[in-house]
Scaffold this active site. Structure first.
Site, short mmCIF file in Angstrom:
data_model
loop_
_atom_site.label_atom_id
_atom_site.label_comp_id
_atom_site.label_asym_id
_atom_site.label_seq_id
_atom_site.Cartn_x
_atom_site.Cartn_y
_atom_site.Cartn_z
N HIS A 266 0.85 -1.19 0.00
CA HIS A 266 0.00 0.00 0.00
C HIS A 266 0.89 1.24 0.00
CE1 HIS A 266 -3.22 2.78 1.03
NE2 HIS A 266 -4.02 1.84 0.62
N ASP A 320 -7.99 -5.44 0.13
CA ASP A 320 -8.46 -6.24 -1.00
C ASP A 320 -8.04 -7.70 -0.93
OD1 ASP A 320 -10.02 -4.43 -2.20
OD2 ASP A 320 -8.52 -3.70 -3.60
N1 CMC Z 1 3.98 -7.75 -4.10
C1 CMC Z 1 5.31 -7.75 -4.22
N2 CMC Z 1 6.07 -6.62 -4.18
C2 CMC Z 1 5.43 -5.47 -3.98
C3 CMC Z 1 4.05 -5.40 -3.83
C4 CMC Z 1 3.31 -6.60 -3.89
N3 CMC Z 1 1.98 -6.59 -3.80
N4 CMC Z 1 3.68 -4.11 -3.66
C5 CMC Z 1 4.81 -3.40 -3.71
N5 CMC Z 1 5.87 -4.22 -3.92
C6 CMC Z 1 7.27 -3.81 -4.07
C7 CMC Z 1 7.48 -3.32 -5.51
O1 CMC Z 1 7.82 -4.38 -6.39
C8 CMC Z 1 8.58 -2.32 -5.32
O2 CMC Z 1 9.80 -3.03 -5.19
P1 CMC Z 1 11.19 -2.42 -5.75
O3 CMC Z 1 11.43 -1.21 -4.89
O4 CMC Z 1 12.16 -3.52 -5.54
O5 CMC Z 1 10.95 -2.08 -7.18
C9 CMC Z 1 8.26 -1.69 -3.96
O6 CMC Z 1 7.51 -2.68 -3.25
C10 CMC Z 1 7.43 -0.42 -4.06
O7 CMC Z 1 6.29 -0.71 -4.88
P2 CMC Z 1 5.48 0.39 -5.67
O8 CMC Z 1 4.57 -0.28 -6.64
O9 CMC Z 1 6.41 1.44 -6.19
O10 CMC Z 1 4.65 1.01 -4.47
P3 CMC Z 1 3.44 2.02 -4.62
O11 CMC Z 1 3.35 2.76 -3.35
O12 CMC Z 1 3.55 2.80 -5.87
O13 CMC Z 1 2.21 1.04 -4.85
C11 CMC Z 1 0.45 -0.45 -4.61
C12 CMC Z 1 1.25 0.67 -3.93
C13 CMC Z 1 -0.81 -0.75 -3.81
C14 CMC Z 1 0.02 0.01 -6.03
C15 CMC Z 1 1.35 -1.71 -4.71
O14 CMC Z 1 1.70 -2.14 -3.42
C16 CMC Z 1 0.68 -2.81 -5.50
O15 CMC Z 1 0.75 -2.80 -6.75
N6 CMC Z 1 0.03 -3.80 -4.80
C17 CMC Z 1 -0.70 -4.85 -5.48
C18 CMC Z 1 -2.05 -4.33 -5.95
C19 CMC Z 1 -3.02 -4.15 -4.79
O16 CMC Z 1 -3.15 -5.01 -3.94
N7 CMC Z 1 -3.73 -3.02 -4.82
C20 CMC Z 1 -4.78 -2.72 -3.81
C21 CMC Z 1 -4.38 -1.57 -2.94
S1 CMC Z 1 -5.42 -1.40 -1.48
C22 CMC Z 1 -6.96 -0.99 -2.07
C23 CMC Z 1 -6.96 0.26 -2.88
O17 CMC Z 1 -6.48 1.30 -2.45
O18 CMC Z 1 -7.53 0.21 -3.96
#
Ligand code: CMC
Length: 385
Positions: A266, A320
């Site tokens: 998140h 989720d």
């Molecule tokens: N599984 C594995 N690695 C992860 C995950 C995950 N679910 N989420 C983040 N990471 C890693 C990502 O690969 C990155 O690693 P590195 O620094 O080595 O490249 C690091 O953590 C930062 O990730 P990011 O995508 O830049 O983080 P963000 O703050 O932009 O994204 C997020 C937040 C929710 C989009 C992301 O955690 C994600 O894609 N999660 C999976 C989708 C998900 O479950 N979304 C629902 C969110 S909660 C409900 C809502 O708000 O809608």
């Protein structure tokens, strides 16, 4: 040239950490994993409140008196029905459309079928917000019934908001636990600060467009798998894994390949999402009642492995992760998980839009320019292929 160039201004990818509004609606403590709506911890609201009472709280800023709640509930219920013109239109939709596309289009259509569309008073805006909250469940259920070749079921105003939704979907009054779990899931999804869909709705509203256009933008944004669409993907992942024994190798290889595990991570929470904690307990109760704990056990195993491997990087289950499990065991089809999220979040969206409009200033950020300047214009016939 006065273009903004790299180095002149701080650029925050994905607007991380950028403050875009002042709000008294909710507060997220991402480090500790706490969430409050209008001063009340969500644990308290999930324990004592109902979705409609929480909706009133989020929209108006205080818990309702009996009279206020009665009026609000009546207002919601009297707006459940869809305009006959909207029902005619939905019947002509492609029945293989994604239900998120359907509700996005139907909320947009509300701006056409609304009798007071040119009324922009504060009162009219609140009424439009109430109509959106009231009608999204009816839209979802109507489309779902039609695509299954069934008759649309009219809302039953004697039921609660959650009971009525399940009734319109499946044609029978739900059992007590199912209705309760859905109501709690709706409370937990109702509001979450300046997330992508709320922000997108606010951007649209800030141009002094209308509530229906703003909610249409928000629904389009929620649809994506990085936001509301994640719960659908969680269930596809469980299908792909198939068994409890296959969980560990699947997660290990996904992490090794740097694939994201849906339902984890998140932007704000770097601790366990408090909504996921509450929903996990209710998911267990529901799965146990339905006599099918396989998905729950797989989810629990994924959680343990993920926390061990990436918990120290602040990646924990988000809301989720368990909502997909809950909706599956309520019999809700997968492509309707995100529409249910939208139905709940319609409250948070409209509350933020209405709050921002009180002291509106159009959103207008800038971009750093990294393209060329001073290029010579060459007439088309002289350009090289
Ligand atoms: N599984 C594995 N690695 C992860 C995950 C995950 N679910 N989420 C983040 N990471 C890693 C990502 O690969 C990155 O690693 P590195 O620094 O080595 O490249 C690091 O953590 C930062 O990730 P990011 O995508 O830049 O983080 P963000 O703050 O932009 O994204 C997020 C937040 C929710 C989009 C992301 O955690 C994600 O894609 N999660 C999976 C989708 C998900 O479950 N979304 C629902 C969110 S909660 C409900 C809502 O708000 O809608």
């Amino acid at each position: 040239m006065g273009c903004l160039t790299a180095g002149e201004q701080k650029y925050s990818r994905g607007l991380e950490g950028v403050i875009a509004a002042i709000s008294s609606i909710s507060c997220i403590d991402g480090d500790e994993g706490n969430l409050i709506y209008r001063g009340y911890p969500i644990e308290v609201l999930a324990k004592y409140s109902t979705y409609l009472e929480t909706a009133f709280l989020i929209l108006y800023g205080h818990l309702p008196t009996e009279k206020e709640f009665e009026d609000f509930r009546e207002n919601i219920k009297s707006n459940y029905e869809l305009h006959p013109g909207m029902i005619d239109t939905i019947k002509n939709f492609m029945m293989d459309a994604h239900p998120m596309d359907v509700i996005r289009s139907m909320v947009s259509m509300m701006g056409i079928f609304c009798k007071d569309k040119r009324e922009f008073s504060r009162e009219a805006k609140y009424l439009k917000a109430i109509r959106v909250i009231a009608k999204i469940p009816t839209m979802i259920a109507a489309f779902h019934r039609l695509r299954e070749g069934k008759e649309i079921i009219s809302p039953d105003k004697s039921l609660t908001y959650s009971e009525n939704f399940l009734y319109m979907m499946f044609g029978e009054k739900p059992d007590e636990l199912s209705a309760k779990v859905l109501d709690i899931a709706l409370i937990l999804h109702a509001e979450h600060g300046m997330n992508a869909s709320t922000f997108s709705g606010m951007v649209t509203a800030s141009s002094l467009s209308d509530i229906y256009s703003a909610v249409t933008s928000a629904i389009g944004t929620l649809k994506g798998p990085l936001h509301g669409g994640a719960n659908e993907r969680v269930m596809s992942m469980l299908d792909e894994i198939k068994s409890l024994e296959d969980v560990k190798p699947f997660i290990e290889s996904a992490l090794a390949e740097k694939r994201k595990i849906m339902g984890f991570g998140h932007r704000v929470y770097k601790a366990y999402d408090p909504r996921a904690k509450i929903l996990k307990d209710w998911a267990y109760k529901l799965c146990e009642m339905k006599g099918d704990l396989l998905h729950f056990k797989m989810g629990d195993e994924i959680e343990k492995i993920m926390i061990e491997k990436v918990g120290k990087r602040g990646i924990y289950p988000n809301v989720d992760f368990y909502s997909g499990l809950v909706y599956t065991h309520l019999g809700i089809p997968r492509d309707i998980f995100t529409p249910v999220f939208a139905m709940s979040r319609s409250v948070g969206w409209t509350a933020h839009i209405l709050e921002y409009l009180e002291s509106n200033r159009i959103y207008r950020p800038r971009a750093i320019y990294n393209g060329p300047i001073d290029l010579e214009y060459i007439p088309m016939e002289q350009r090289e292929e």
